[in-house]
Design a protein around this motif. Structure first.
Motif, mmCIF file in Angstrom:
data_model
loop_
_atom_site.group_PDB
_atom_site.id
_atom_site.type_symbol
_atom_site.label_atom_id
_atom_site.label_comp_id
_atom_site.label_asym_id
_atom_site.label_seq_id
_atom_site.Cartn_x
_atom_site.Cartn_y
_atom_site.Cartn_z
ATOM 1 N N ARG A 103 -0.635 -0.054 69.927
ATOM 2 C CA ARG A 103 -1.788 -0.455 68.127
ATOM 3 C C ARG A 103 -0.766 -1.137 67.427
ATOM 4 N NH1 ARG A 103 0.066 3.854 65.449
ATOM 5 N NH2 ARG A 103 0.434 5.984 66.459
ATOM 6 N N GLU A 104 0.680 -1.147 67.129
ATOM 7 C CA GLU A 104 0.923 -1.174 66.481
ATOM 8 C C GLU A 104 1.298 -3.135 66.774
ATOM 9 O OE1 GLU A 104 4.981 0.997 66.628
ATOM 10 O OE2 GLU A 104 3.811 3.289 65.255
ATOM 11 N N HIS A 105 1.363 -3.251 68.284
ATOM 12 C CA HIS A 105 1.632 -5.185 67.700
ATOM 13 C C HIS A 105 0.591 -5.715 67.231
ATOM 14 C CE1 HIS A 105 1.314 -8.864 70.120
ATOM 15 N NE2 HIS A 105 2.143 -8.071 70.354
ATOM 16 N N MET A 106 0.763 -6.850 66.612
ATOM 17 C CA MET A 106 -0.190 -7.706 65.930
ATOM 18 C C MET A 106 -1.317 -8.240 66.100
ATOM 19 S SD MET A 106 2.790 -10.321 64.313
ATOM 20 C CE MET A 106 3.596 -11.294 65.896
ATOM 21 N N SER B 259 15.846 -19.273 68.887
ATOM 22 C CA SER B 259 15.088 -19.253 70.107
ATOM 23 C C SER B 259 14.084 -20.710 69.548
ATOM 24 C CB SER B 259 14.166 -18.698 69.385
ATOM 25 O OG SER B 259 12.682 -18.432 69.987
ATOM 26 N N MET B 260 14.185 -21.242 70.697
ATOM 27 C CA MET B 260 13.101 -22.879 70.933
ATOM 28 C C MET B 260 11.849 -22.827 71.014
ATOM 29 S SD MET B 260 16.129 -25.765 70.716
ATOM 30 C CE MET B 260 16.380 -26.215 73.137
ATOM 31 N N GLN B 261 11.262 -22.919 70.543
ATOM 32 C CA GLN B 261 9.440 -23.166 71.280
ATOM 33 C C GLN B 261 9.327 -24.449 71.162
ATOM 34 O OE1 GLN B 261 7.747 -20.132 70.642
ATOM 35 N NE2 GLN B 261 6.203 -21.267 71.352
ATOM 36 N N THR C 185 2.049 -22.371 70.176
ATOM 37 C CA THR C 185 2.527 -21.581 68.637
ATOM 38 C C THR C 185 3.113 -20.026 68.920
ATOM 39 O OG1 THR C 185 0.780 -20.686 68.729
ATOM 40 C CG2 THR C 185 0.692 -22.901 66.958
ATOM 41 N N LYS C 186 3.800 -19.427 67.582
ATOM 42 C CA LYS C 186 4.848 -18.369 67.426
ATOM 43 C C LYS C 186 4.572 -17.584 66.603
ATOM 44 C CE LYS C 186 8.460 -17.513 70.454
ATOM 45 N NZ LYS C 186 9.429 -18.319 70.521
ATOM 46 N N ARG C 187 4.196 -16.051 66.240
ATOM 47 C CA ARG C 187 4.578 -15.462 65.184
ATOM 48 C C ARG C 187 4.964 -14.325 65.255
ATOM 49 N NH1 ARG C 187 -0.662 -13.164 63.742
ATOM 50 N NH2 ARG C 187 0.472 -11.687 62.336
ATOM 51 N N TRP C 188 6.170 -14.558 64.436
ATOM 52 C CA TRP C 188 7.133 -13.701 64.239
ATOM 53 C C TRP C 188 7.073 -12.568 63.377
ATOM 54 C CZ3 TRP C 188 11.720 -13.974 67.201
ATOM 55 C CH2 TRP C 188 11.838 -15.072 67.921
ATOM 56 N N ARG C 189 8.265 -11.330 63.688
ATOM 57 C CA ARG C 189 7.830 -10.332 62.633
ATOM 58 C C ARG C 189 9.229 -9.471 62.611
ATOM 59 N NH1 ARG C 189 3.863 -5.373 63.579
ATOM 60 N NH2 ARG C 189 2.220 -7.031 63.473
ATOM 61 N N VAL C 190 9.557 -10.478 61.576
ATOM 62 C CA VAL C 190 10.934 -9.934 61.959
ATOM 63 C C VAL C 190 11.735 -8.922 61.341
ATOM 64 C CG1 VAL C 190 13.554 -10.471 60.645
ATOM 65 C CG2 VAL C 190 11.414 -12.204 61.711
ATOM 66 N N GLN C 191 12.363 -8.306 61.377
ATOM 67 C CA GLN C 191 12.301 -7.120 60.677
ATOM 68 C C GLN C 191 14.018 -6.220 61.117
ATOM 69 O OE1 GLN C 191 9.648 -4.714 61.847
ATOM 70 N NE2 GLN C 191 11.237 -3.339 63.267
ATOM 71 N N GLY D 37 2.253 -12.701 74.490
ATOM 72 C CA GLY D 37 3.546 -11.711 73.545
ATOM 73 C C GLY D 37 4.712 -10.557 74.209
ATOM 74 N N THR D 38 5.722 -10.556 72.823
ATOM 75 C CA THR D 38 6.276 -9.116 73.539
ATOM 76 C C THR D 38 6.291 -8.417 72.291
ATOM 77 O OG1 THR D 38 7.757 -10.081 71.873
ATOM 78 C CG2 THR D 38 8.449 -10.624 74.021
#
Length: 155
Positions: A64-67, A141-143, A147-153, A127-128
């Motif tokens: 549930r916490e994944h995008m 990280s090369m795409q 497309t890729k969406r990131w969540r950085v923390q 996704g991961t």
């Protein structure tokens, strides 16, 4: 460290660069390559020659916490060339690896990029989950496509 984005990371790469390969090209060139299927029961291993990893989406689990919310996602297939493949395979892949132009000036950066790579393959809808890699080194990280969406923390 600081996160930054380079939009033209593949600038100057030739046609024989690994970034121009499609999944089927990896399968054809390195059929015995041994990948791990993330988020599967037992994180089973799969050979690059097995076409299902790039032709069939297999949603595995949801969080549930994944995008993606409660929708199951297809986990990536990870090919750890740097530390799980025979040296012969690593050297073959290195012939097609290109170090991004902004790392070229530093011998240490070129060597690190050339010696410690891995590939994460994922189909659309994949996704991961949130994770922290335990590498004590700079990471790039090369795409290559999609497309890729990131969540950085910070941890």
């Amino acid at each position: 460290g600081a996160v930054f984005v380079v939009d033209d990371c593949q600038r100057g790469f030739d046609d024989d660069a690994v970034s121009n390969f499609q999944c089927k090209d990896f399968a054809k060139r390195w059929p015995s390559g041994n990948m791990r299927a993330e988020y599967t029961p037992g994180q089973y291993h799969i050979r690059l020659r097995d076409t299902t990893w790039y032709s069939k989406v297999e949603p595995q689990r949801a969080n549930r916490e994944h995008m993606a919310g409660a929708q199951p996602i297809a986990g990536p297939y990870i090919w750890h060339v740097k530390d799980e493949e025979p040296l012969k395979t690593k050297r073959q892949v290195q012939r097609h690896w290109r170090t991004p132009y902004f790392l070229q000036k530093s011998f240490a950066n070129r060597m690190e990029a050339n010696e410690s790579f891995e590939f994460w393959f994922s189909m659309a809808g994949g996704g991961t989950f949130t994770h922290a890699d335990a590498y004590c080194e700079s990471t790039i990280s090369m795409q290559f496509s999609g497309t890729k969406r990131w969540r950085v923390q910070a941890f």
